[in-house]
Scaffold this motif. Structure first.
Motif, mmCIF file in Angstrom:
data_model
loop_
_atom_site.group_PDB
_atom_site.id
_atom_site.type_symbol
_atom_site.label_atom_id
_atom_site.label_comp_id
_atom_site.label_asym_id
_atom_site.label_seq_id
_atom_site.Cartn_x
_atom_site.Cartn_y
_atom_site.Cartn_z
ATOM 1 N N ASP A 44 0.881 -1.167 0.000
ATOM 2 C CA ASP A 44 0.000 0.000 0.000
ATOM 3 C C ASP A 44 0.917 1.215 0.000
ATOM 4 N N ASP A 45 1.206 1.747 -1.185
ATOM 5 C CA ASP A 45 2.138 2.866 -1.262
ATOM 6 C C ASP A 45 1.794 3.765 -2.448
ATOM 7 N N LEU A 46 2.714 4.672 -2.786
ATOM 8 C CA LEU A 46 2.434 5.653 -3.840
ATOM 9 C C LEU A 46 2.246 5.017 -5.211
ATOM 10 N N GLN A 47 2.853 3.856 -5.431
ATOM 11 C CA GLN A 47 2.682 3.176 -6.722
ATOM 12 C C GLN A 47 1.255 2.647 -6.865
ATOM 13 N N GLY A 48 0.647 2.313 -5.747
ATOM 14 C CA GLY A 48 -0.714 1.791 -5.802
ATOM 15 C C GLY A 48 -1.195 1.445 -4.409
ATOM 16 N N SER A 49 -2.450 1.760 -4.151
ATOM 17 C CA SER A 49 -3.014 1.415 -2.840
ATOM 18 C C SER A 49 -3.209 -0.098 -2.761
ATOM 19 N N ASN A 50 -3.403 -0.571 -1.574
ATOM 20 C CA ASN A 50 -3.677 -1.983 -1.341
ATOM 21 C C ASN A 50 -4.866 -2.439 -2.205
ATOM 22 N N GLU A 51 -5.938 -1.664 -2.165
ATOM 23 C CA GLU A 51 -7.151 -2.049 -2.899
ATOM 24 C C GLU A 51 -6.890 -2.084 -4.411
ATOM 25 N N TYR A 52 -6.156 -1.088 -4.907
ATOM 26 C CA TYR A 52 -5.893 -1.030 -6.347
ATOM 27 C C TYR A 52 -5.017 -2.198 -6.777
ATOM 28 N N ARG A 53 -4.028 -2.503 -5.971
ATOM 29 C CA ARG A 53 -3.144 -3.628 -6.323
ATOM 30 C C ARG A 53 -3.934 -4.939 -6.362
ATOM 31 N N VAL A 54 -4.842 -5.128 -5.413
ATOM 32 C CA VAL A 54 -5.659 -6.352 -5.417
ATOM 33 C C VAL A 54 -6.537 -6.389 -6.671
ATOM 34 N N PHE A 55 -7.094 -5.237 -7.029
ATOM 35 C CA PHE A 55 -7.919 -5.143 -8.244
ATOM 36 C C PHE A 55 -7.097 -5.549 -9.478
ATOM 37 N N VAL A 56 -5.884 -5.000 -9.576
ATOM 38 C CA VAL A 56 -5.024 -5.311 -10.732
ATOM 39 C C VAL A 56 -4.600 -6.783 -10.691
ATOM 40 N N LEU A 57 -4.286 -7.256 -9.488
ATOM 41 C CA LEU A 57 -3.865 -8.657 -9.349
ATOM 42 C C LEU A 57 -4.977 -9.599 -9.799
ATOM 43 N N ARG A 58 -6.190 -9.313 -9.376
ATOM 44 C CA ARG A 58 -7.317 -10.180 -9.730
ATOM 45 C C ARG A 58 -7.464 -10.258 -11.264
ATOM 46 N N ASN A 59 -7.465 -9.101 -11.906
ATOM 47 C CA ASN A 59 -7.610 -9.089 -13.373
ATOM 48 C C ASN A 59 -6.441 -9.795 -14.048
ATOM 49 N N MET A 60 -5.263 -9.598 -13.494
ATOM 50 C CA MET A 60 -4.077 -10.230 -14.087
ATOM 51 C C MET A 60 -4.159 -11.758 -13.958
ATOM 52 N N LEU A 61 -4.665 -12.209 -12.819
ATOM 53 C CA LEU A 61 -4.796 -13.662 -12.639
ATOM 54 C C LEU A 61 -5.805 -14.251 -13.629
ATOM 55 N N TYR A 62 -6.909 -13.526 -13.859
ATOM 56 C CA TYR A 62 -7.868 -14.003 -14.872
ATOM 57 C C TYR A 62 -7.175 -14.103 -16.231
ATOM 58 N N ASP A 63 -6.404 -13.051 -16.596
ATOM 59 C CA ASP A 63 -5.725 -13.043 -17.904
ATOM 60 C C ASP A 63 -4.741 -14.212 -18.012
ATOM 61 N N ILE A 64 -3.990 -14.424 -16.946
ATOM 62 C CA ILE A 64 -2.960 -15.476 -16.993
ATOM 63 C C ILE A 64 -3.610 -16.859 -17.044
ATOM 64 N N MET A 65 -4.656 -17.060 -16.229
ATOM 65 C CA MET A 65 -5.312 -18.371 -16.223
ATOM 66 C C MET A 65 -5.885 -18.683 -17.614
ATOM 67 N N GLU A 66 -6.425 -17.652 -18.270
ATOM 68 C CA GLU A 66 -6.978 -17.865 -19.597
ATOM 69 C C GLU A 66 -5.851 -18.129 -20.611
ATOM 70 N N GLU A 67 -4.822 -17.291 -20.535
ATOM 71 C CA GLU A 67 -3.714 -17.414 -21.477
ATOM 72 C C GLU A 67 -3.026 -18.782 -21.358
ATOM 73 N N MET A 68 -2.973 -19.296 -20.134
ATOM 74 C CA MET A 68 -2.278 -20.561 -19.919
ATOM 75 C C MET A 68 -3.221 -21.764 -20.031
ATOM 76 N N GLY A 69 -4.455 -21.515 -20.395
ATOM 77 C CA GLY A 69 -5.403 -22.613 -20.563
ATOM 78 C C GLY A 69 -5.713 -23.337 -19.271
ATOM 79 N N MET A 70 -5.837 -22.581 -18.171
ATOM 80 C CA MET A 70 -6.042 -23.206 -16.860
ATOM 81 C C MET A 70 -7.481 -23.037 -16.363
ATOM 82 N N GLY A 71 -8.429 -22.827 -17.290
ATOM 83 C CA GLY A 71 -9.818 -22.659 -16.891
ATOM 84 C C GLY A 71 -10.461 -23.984 -16.518
ATOM 85 N N GLU A 72 -11.788 -23.896 -16.320
ATOM 86 C CA GLU A 72 -12.510 -25.127 -15.940
ATOM 87 C C GLU A 72 -12.439 -26.147 -17.068
#
Lengths: 158, 278
Positions: free
Chosen positions: B250-278
């Motif tokens: 939680d710092d000037l680069q990004g708040s805790n909440e914003y980082r979690v938001f970005v992390l969540r979206n990034m995980l969706y992108d990576i799971m899809e890109e790597m074919g790790m869906g259901e």
């Protein structure tokens, strides 16, 4: 190897723009500091001194380098090119022709970097040009004209 | 300009480098190994570090090697980030380090320097943790090759005077499918809000992060959750976010909440890109 003595200034020889220059430096003197204050080559600009802005860019072994992040003693025996060595170069002319200059402070760094880009990658893709140009900051925000100057040179080289 | 001076030594051999370090240390002075030197120079300029002797390792042959030897990719600690990317010998590493700093800086920043960085990001470590990379460390006449994960805990933990000589990677890992994503606050050049690297090996995802916590990490627990195919992707991602090894930055680069938001979206992108869906 003598490390028992306290550090002292040393005479070094730098190969800059095809000439050998003698300089008396501390080991902790940056290349930027040495070029400007010992050799009188003030084209490379002192700005952020953090490697963020690219205003101090010179070529070492043909590769763009932040002279603020290099020690002068590191580049002994290596060919160095500064903006003064690119007088009347095609890149300089392209910047003039495309009005790729506003206040001019960042211009030497941009020209040196663009010269290396076009020399090393005469068929550079848009993506590569973008990647290289991200190394320099223009606070006047004249990026479009700089891009046009580079693209024009690339078209000519192709 | 750096306000103080230091001795500059450029040894040609590992033995000479180690001897120099020991000699300086025994005098009660402070020595540092110097590779690209970007961090030493910038920190010295603002008096964040003081050093009596820098030992430049760029002339040491073992530190500038970059080649495949018996199914192992060997990368010398003094190899510049651009050189590693341009070699294309390990595409995931090349793509991840291509996002560190800017192109001109990457001519000077070396992999050894980035692994040893005082900054919290150290993004070159991410692919290396995923592929179980080893590192060759030398101190005096003692040389050892150990898993990077055994000496990297939040930062590289080496003894005083121990020199990181090389990174060693099994070439079988360099051909695996991969993803490398980085989000910054503004421009493409900058410290990460979140940076992630992933590979799929034996149908299991391996993933490492920088910018999420105060140090780069690969977490077995997070990977186990993401590989639990009995759960939906969204369930896995939410559980993974709740199982991070420590608090989200939680710092000037990004708040805790914003980082979690970005992390969540990034995980969706990576799971899809790597074919790790259901």
């Amino acid at each position: 190897m003598n490390i028992k003595n306290k550090p002292t200034k040393k005479v070094i020889h730098l190969h800059v723009n095809g000439e050998t220059h003698e300089a008396v430096v501390r080991a902790s003197d940056t290349l930027l500091c040495t070029l400007r204050e010992q050799l009188g080559l003030t084209g490379a600009k002192r700005a952020c001194e953090d490697g963020d802005c690219g205003a101090c860019t010179v070529l070492v072994n043909g590769e763009p380098t932040h002279s603020c992040l290099s020690l002068a003693v590191e580049v002994v025996n290596k060919p160095i090119t500064t903006i003064e060595g690119l007088l009347n170069s095609p890149v300089q002319s392209a910047f003039v022709d495309h009005w790729a200059i506003q206040c001019g402070f960042c211009t030497p760094g941009f020209i040196v970097n663009c010269h290396a880009l076009i020399t090393n990658h005469p068929n550079a893709s848009e993506e590569l040009v973008e990647e290289w140009l991200q190394s320099n900051i223009c606070r006047c925000t004249g990026y479009q004209e700089i891009r046009e100057a580079v693209n024009n040179l690339l078209q000519k080289s192709q | 300009m750096i306000a103080f001076d230091f001795n500059y030594i450029k040894p040609a051999t590992v033995a000479e480098a180690n001897q120099t370090y020991t000699m300086v240390h025994d005098q009660g002075d402070h020595a540092m190994y110097f590779s690209g030197g970007t961090e030493i120079i910038t920190r010295a300029r603002v008096n964040e570090l003081k050093v009596d002797t820098v030992i430049d390792i760029k002339e040491i042959a073992e530190c500038t090697v970059m080649e495949v030897q018996d199914d192992k990719l060997v990368i010398g600690a003094a190899m510049s980030l651009n050189h590693i990317t341009n070699s294309n010998l390990f595409p995931l590493l090349g793509e991840t380090i291509k996002k560190i700093a800017d192109h001109t800086s990457r001519n000077k920043i070396t992999i050894g320097g980035n692994i040893n960085s005082e900054l919290i990001y150290k993004e070159s470590v991410l692919p290396l943790l995923l592929v179980d990379a080893k590192v060759k460390l030398v101190k005096g006449t003692k040389e050892k090759i150990v898993p990077l994960s055994s000496v990297f805990d939040k930062k590289l933990k080496v003894q005083a005077g121990e020199l990181l000589l090389q990174v060693i990677i099994d070439t079988e890992y360099t051909k695996l499918p991969y993803a490398s994503l980085k989000k910054t606050r503004f421009s493409k050049v900058g410290y990460p809000v979140i940076s992630a690297a992933a590979i799929v090996k034996d149908k299991k995802i391996r993933i490492a992060f920088s910018g999420v916590c105060e140090y780069p990490f690969r977490s077995q627990e997070v990977e186990n959750i993401l590989n639990d195919s009995k759960k939906s992707v969204s369930e896995r991602i939410e559980k993974a976010i709740n199982s991070l090894p420590t608090n989200v930055l939680d710092d000037l680069q990004g708040s805790n909440e914003y980082r979690v938001f970005v992390l969540r979206n990034m995980l969706y992108d990576i799971m899809e890109e790597m074919g790790m869906g259901e």
